[in-house]
Structure formats: C-alpha cells, structure tokens
Design a protein around this motif. Structure first.
Motif, PDB file in Angstrom:
ATOM      1  N   ASP A   1     -38.520  25.815  32.256  1.00 27.47           N
ATOM      2  CA  ASP A   1     -38.059  24.621  31.527  1.00 27.47           C
ATOM      3  C   ASP A   1     -39.430  23.603  31.496  1.00 27.47           C
ATOM      4  O   ASP A   1     -40.002  23.127  32.403  1.00 27.47           O
ATOM      5  CB  ASP A   1     -36.996  23.958  32.350  1.00 27.47           C
ATOM      6  CG  ASP A   1     -36.427  22.714  32.327  1.00 27.47           C
ATOM      7  OD1 ASP A   1     -36.960  22.342  30.763  1.00 27.47           O
ATOM      8  OD2 ASP A   1     -35.794  21.953  32.634  1.00 27.47           O
TER       9      ASP A   1
ATOM     10  N   THR B   1     -34.174  36.813  27.039  1.00 27.98           N
ATOM     11  CA  THR B   1     -34.429  36.041  28.413  1.00 27.98           C
ATOM     12  C   THR B   1     -33.746  36.468  29.737  1.00 27.98           C
ATOM     13  O   THR B   1     -34.261  35.983  30.676  1.00 27.98           O
ATOM     14  CB  THR B   1     -33.779  34.407  28.095  1.00 27.98           C
ATOM     15  OG1 THR B   1     -32.472  34.490  27.750  1.00 27.98           O
ATOM     16  CG2 THR B   1     -34.568  34.018  27.031  1.00 27.98           C
TER      17      THR B   1
ATOM     18  N   ASP C   1     -44.225  34.215  25.231  1.00 29.27           N
ATOM     19  CA  ASP C   1     -42.984  34.207  24.388  1.00 29.27           C
ATOM     20  C   ASP C   1     -42.022  35.550  24.322  1.00 29.27           C
ATOM     21  O   ASP C   1     -42.773  36.554  24.310  1.00 29.27           O
ATOM     22  CB  ASP C   1     -43.409  34.113  22.943  1.00 29.27           C
ATOM     23  CG  ASP C   1     -43.658  32.658  22.640  1.00 29.27           C
ATOM     24  OD1 ASP C   1     -42.890  31.698  23.004  1.00 29.27           O
ATOM     25  OD2 ASP C   1     -44.695  32.285  21.886  1.00 29.27           O
TER      26      ASP C   1
ATOM     27  N   ALA D   1     -41.361  33.108  29.209  1.00 24.79           N
ATOM     28  CA  ALA D   1     -41.181  33.723  30.228  1.00 24.79           C
ATOM     29  C   ALA D   1     -42.523  33.845  31.192  1.00 24.79           C
ATOM     30  O   ALA D   1     -43.497  33.939  30.683  1.00 24.79           O
ATOM     31  CB  ALA D   1     -40.658  35.311  29.887  1.00 24.79           C
TER      32      ALA D   1
ATOM     33  N   VAL E   1     -37.621  32.189  33.344  1.00 28.04           N
ATOM     34  CA  VAL E   1     -37.950  31.577  32.195  1.00 28.04           C
ATOM     35  C   VAL E   1     -38.009  29.920  32.550  1.00 28.04           C
ATOM     36  O   VAL E   1     -37.352  29.351  33.549  1.00 28.04           O
ATOM     37  CB  VAL E   1     -36.466  31.539  31.285  1.00 28.04           C
ATOM     38  CG1 VAL E   1     -36.757  30.639  30.114  1.00 28.04           C
ATOM     39  CG2 VAL E   1     -36.420  33.023  30.973  1.00 28.04           C
TER      40      VAL E   1
ATOM     41  N   TYR F   1     -35.941  37.994  32.690  1.00 26.82           N
ATOM     42  CA  TYR F   1     -37.189  37.142  32.995  1.00 26.82           C
ATOM     43  C   TYR F   1     -36.769  36.119  33.707  1.00 26.82           C
ATOM     44  O   TYR F   1     -35.773  35.445  33.758  1.00 26.82           O
ATOM     45  CB  TYR F   1     -38.045  36.916  31.918  1.00 26.82           C
ATOM     46  CG  TYR F   1     -38.791  38.088  30.868  1.00 26.82           C
ATOM     47  CD1 TYR F   1     -39.871  38.651  31.536  1.00 26.82           C
ATOM     48  CD2 TYR F   1     -38.073  38.360  29.817  1.00 26.82           C
ATOM     49  CE1 TYR F   1     -39.978  39.987  30.899  1.00 26.82           C
ATOM     50  CE2 TYR F   1     -38.381  39.599  29.170  1.00 26.82           C
ATOM     51  CZ  TYR F   1     -39.643  40.400  29.846  1.00 26.82           C
ATOM     52  OH  TYR F   1     -40.118  41.220  29.087  1.00 26.82           O
TER      53      TYR F   1
ATOM     54  N   ALA G   1     -30.741  29.177  28.740  1.00 36.20           N
ATOM     55  CA  ALA G   1     -32.197  29.439  28.764  1.00 36.20           C
ATOM     56  C   ALA G   1     -32.729  28.135  28.415  1.00 36.20           C
ATOM     57  O   ALA G   1     -32.662  27.741  27.149  1.00 36.20           O
ATOM     58  CB  ALA G   1     -32.760  30.655  28.060  1.00 36.20           C
TER      59      ALA G   1
ATOM     60  N   ALA H   1     -47.384  31.993  30.900  1.00 32.54           N
ATOM     61  CA  ALA H   1     -46.201  32.228  30.331  1.00 32.54           C
ATOM     62  C   ALA H   1     -46.445  32.883  28.974  1.00 32.54           C
ATOM     63  O   ALA H   1     -47.345  33.093  28.300  1.00 32.54           O
ATOM     64  CB  ALA H   1     -45.432  31.072  29.887  1.00 32.54           C
TER      65      ALA H   1
ATOM     66  N   LYS I   1     -33.584  34.892  35.019  1.00 34.70           N
ATOM     67  CA  LYS I   1     -32.847  35.415  34.267  1.00 34.70           C
ATOM     68  C   LYS I   1     -31.614  35.082  33.690  1.00 34.70           C
ATOM     69  O   LYS I   1     -30.468  35.434  33.888  1.00 34.70           O
ATOM     70  CB  LYS I   1     -32.449  36.802  34.992  1.00 34.70           C
ATOM     71  CG  LYS I   1     -33.481  37.595  35.766  1.00 34.70           C
ATOM     72  CD  LYS I   1     -33.213  38.759  36.570  1.00 34.70           C
ATOM     73  CE  LYS I   1     -34.270  39.623  36.938  1.00 34.70           C
ATOM     74  NZ  LYS I   1     -35.159  39.758  37.716  1.00 34.70           N
TER      75      LYS I   1
ATOM     76  N   SER J   1     -36.013  27.611  27.781  1.00 31.39           N
ATOM     77  CA  SER J   1     -36.936  27.900  26.656  1.00 31.39           C
ATOM     78  C   SER J   1     -36.888  29.331  26.475  1.00 31.39           C
ATOM     79  O   SER J   1     -36.334  30.167  26.846  1.00 31.39           O
ATOM     80  CB  SER J   1     -38.331  27.551  27.074  1.00 31.39           C
ATOM     81  OG  SER J   1     -38.794  28.209  28.063  1.00 31.39           O
ATOM     82  N   ASN J   2     -37.761  30.010  25.660  1.00 26.69           N
ATOM     83  CA  ASN J   2     -38.182  31.547  25.530  1.00 26.69           C
ATOM     84  C   ASN J   2     -39.421  31.577  26.192  1.00 26.69           C
ATOM     85  O   ASN J   2     -40.157  32.815  25.629  1.00 26.69           O
ATOM     86  CB  ASN J   2     -37.728  31.952  24.137  1.00 26.69           C
ATOM     87  CG  ASN J   2     -38.846  31.530  23.317  1.00 26.69           C
ATOM     88  OD1 ASN J   2     -39.338  30.590  23.376  1.00 26.69           O
ATOM     89  ND2 ASN J   2     -38.945  32.276  22.047  1.00 26.69           N
TER      90      ASN J   2
ATOM     91  N   MET K   1     -37.790  26.241  36.750  1.00 25.84           N
ATOM     92  CA  MET K   1     -37.695  27.599  36.468  1.00 25.84           C
ATOM     93  C   MET K   1     -36.389  28.214  36.565  1.00 25.84           C
ATOM     94  O   MET K   1     -35.573  27.792  37.475  1.00 25.84           O
ATOM     95  CB  MET K   1     -38.852  28.477  37.160  1.00 25.84           C
ATOM     96  CG  MET K   1     -39.234  29.625  36.449  1.00 25.84           C
ATOM     97  SD  MET K   1     -40.449  30.318  37.459  1.00 25.84           S
ATOM     98  CE  MET K   1     -40.540  31.807  36.906  1.00 25.84           C
TER      99      MET K   1
END
Ligand code: UTP
Length: 306
Positions: free
Chosen positions: A188, A181, A175, A217, A186, A184, A212, A173, A206, A214-215, A203
């Motif tokens: 969890d 977000t 940042d 990706a 993203v 991509y 999202a 992953a 997009k 988290s950030n 996950m």
C-alpha cells in the motif's frame, strides 16, 4: 557538494544477509540432501548468482543463514587448492576461472538457524555477524533473481541511493497483473517525486484482486536500517506461526520509520519452485555461448512436435 554517485550510495551497506535455512519443500525430493541454493542454473549455483548481485552493489561480505546440516552452501565460497592444481596441470583454464569465481567474488560467513522459525527469525540470527558501525544491511532472498533493465544499474544500487535520499529502509517491488495479487505480498503506497520510488504505508499478504491496495508485489530484496533487529525482537509469531520479516517492517512503519520501495522494471526469476527454476535455466542457457544455439534449435523442433 555533488550529489552521491552510485558507488558512494552503494556504501550504504557492507554486509548482505542471505537466508537459506528454509526447508525447500517445493523442491522435494531433490532437497532431501541438496540445499536448493546449490542447484545449478546451467552450471552455476543460484547462491553464486545472488552473491554476484550483492558484490556488484558494493557488499564485501555475505552472511548465509543456514540450517545446522546445510553448511555446504558456504563451502561453495571456499577455495579448493587441490582441484585448482589439477585443473591447472590439465590446462583447463576456463574451468579454473569458474572454480575460482565464487571465492573471489565475496567473503562468505555463515550464521546458523537451529530451527526454521521464519524469515524474520533467520535474519535476526545474522545480527551477531554485523560490525558495530554497520547501520544498514541488505537482505537477498536466494529464491529470487533480480536483473536490471539493460540501461540501468542493479536494483540494490538504486535502493542504496533511495536510502541516501529518504533515509530508513528500502524494499523492492515489481508490477504484477491485477489477477495475480493473491500470490504475493502487496504494498500500500503513496507517490514520491521519483517515479520509480513509492512511500510504503503498509503491506497486505496475498490479497484477492478486489482487496489489493496496488499491483506492486514484494521481491526478495531489502535494504534494512539496523533498527529492524530491535523490531524483530518485539514481534510475535505471525502467519504460519513464523516470525515474519514483513511484521517487523510493519512495526517500523507504524512507529514512523520511513520505508520506501523501488519499483523494479528489469527481469525477475523465481528459483524457489521447479517451474520458475526451469524458466530461469532455459533463459540463462539460451544466452550461453556454449549451449545457447543448440538449445534454441532443439526447443524449436521440440515445440513443433508438442
Ligand atoms: P520460503 O518459505 O519461500 O522458502 O522462504 P523455503 O521454506 O525454503 O521453501 P518451501 O516453501 O518449503 O519450498 C523464503 C526464504 O527464507 C528462508 C528460505 O531459505 C528462503 O530463502 N527461510 C525461511 C529461512 O532461512 N528460515 C526460515 O525459517 C524460513
């Protein structure tokens, strides 16, 4: 017993699968007749850069998944005795080294994907190429170039260490700014004792920034337990009617299989579209001993004119 060193952990996989059977529509018209994996970043095809990364992380074999008419991607890893003899006779030692580099890096085989039915389907096409004793395999998407921060080893080596510690499958992953977000997949995640390692709960494809989890990706590097092939046989076509690799990973998570991500802090380039490809080419060219100085000077002048 001492803890595993990087090179011991790198033995977590021997084979690196490189799915290269997509249509490459974002690169049309170039990809009408040239596979995008052969487009040169300065003078080296993207597939060779990815092969170098796999070899450095301990892979001894690349399985390139290609469409039936794209076998030229694998040809890049065959030696060319006639060309080499000509270069030798002309005293072109530097070029000779460049020509020999790909076949010396790694052995490349191909697996054919008859129809572009999705990334998950492409990975499944490479299963027959694996040895019976291989319990994990790396998957490298050739669109992504992933380079370590200056003081670190490559991300695949770190992913091998994480598999040695936590078991299961390990993804990569990076940042992204919160407002991006929606471009991509993203993750969890929850924390682990290692600051660069997170346990994956799921996950989201997009998501809008507000949704999202988290950030973090997804980047195109996977170290997958062999159980993924069994999961790939059980999933149904998902987004775009394609068999998605992330759906197989989601199935493994749902069944309690450990999945972690390594948070990559180095450089990344996206070769899958002309804009990202140009940035990679400029970045590489600026570091090139032959072209760097001239390009830097020209770019400076060109930007002043704008
Ligand atoms: P992409 O969808 O990003 O690549 O697949 P693409 O299809 O080549 O490009 P566009 O979107 O049409 O421009 C990610 C990776 O998965 C491979 C692609 O070759 C790429 O490396 N892939 C995708 C397959 O090998 N088979 C497929 O059926 C789909």
């Amino acid at each position: 017993m001492s803890s595993p060193t990087s090179s011991q952990a790198a033995a977590a996989f021997r084979t690196a699968i490189v799915p290269a059977a997509g249509l490459g529509t974002r690169f049309l018209p170039a990809t009408k007749s040239v596979p995008k994996e052969l487009l040169p970043v300065v003078d080296t095809p993207g597939i060779e850069l990815v092969a170098e990364e796999a070899a450095e992380a301990g892979a001894d074999r690349l399985v390139v998944v290609t469409a039936p008419d794209k076998s030229s991607v694998v040809e890049h890893f065959r030696s060319q005795p006639e060309l080499e003899a000509t270069l030798e006779a002309r005293g072109k030692q530097r070029l000779l080294r460049k020509v020999r580099r790909a076949p010396e890096l790694i052995t490349a085989d191909s697996a054919i994907q008859d129809k572009a039915l999705g990334l998950g389907h492409a990975v499944a096409c490479a299963e027959p190429n694996l040895g019976a004793d291989e319990d994990a395999v790396a998957v490298l998407l050739p669109d992504d170039l992933v380079y370590p921060a200056a003081d670190e080893s490559g991300v695949l080596t770190r992913m091998s260490e994480v598999r040695a510690r936590y078991g299961g499958s390990v993804l990569c992953a990076f940042d992204v700014p919160p407002e991006r977000t929606s471009s991509y997949g993203v993750f969890d995640v929850s924390d682990t004792e290692d600051s660069d390692v997170k346990r994956v709960r799921g996950m989201v494809e997009k998501p809008q920034p507000a949704d999202a989890p988290s950030n973090l990706a997804a980047a195109g590097r996977y170290l997958l337990d062999r159980q993924v092939f069994e999961a790939l046989r059980r999933i149904e076509p998902g987004a775009g009617g394609e068999l998605q690799l992330t759906d197989a990973v989601a199935l493994l998570i749902a069944e309690g299989h450990p999945v972690h991500v390594v948070v990559h802090r180095g450089t990344r380039h996206d070769l899958g579209n002309p804009g990202g490809f140009l940035k990679a080419a400029v970045d590489f060219a600026l570091q090139d001993s032959e072209y760097g100085d001239d390009l830097r000077e020209w770019l400076g002048e060109r930007l002043n004119r704008s």
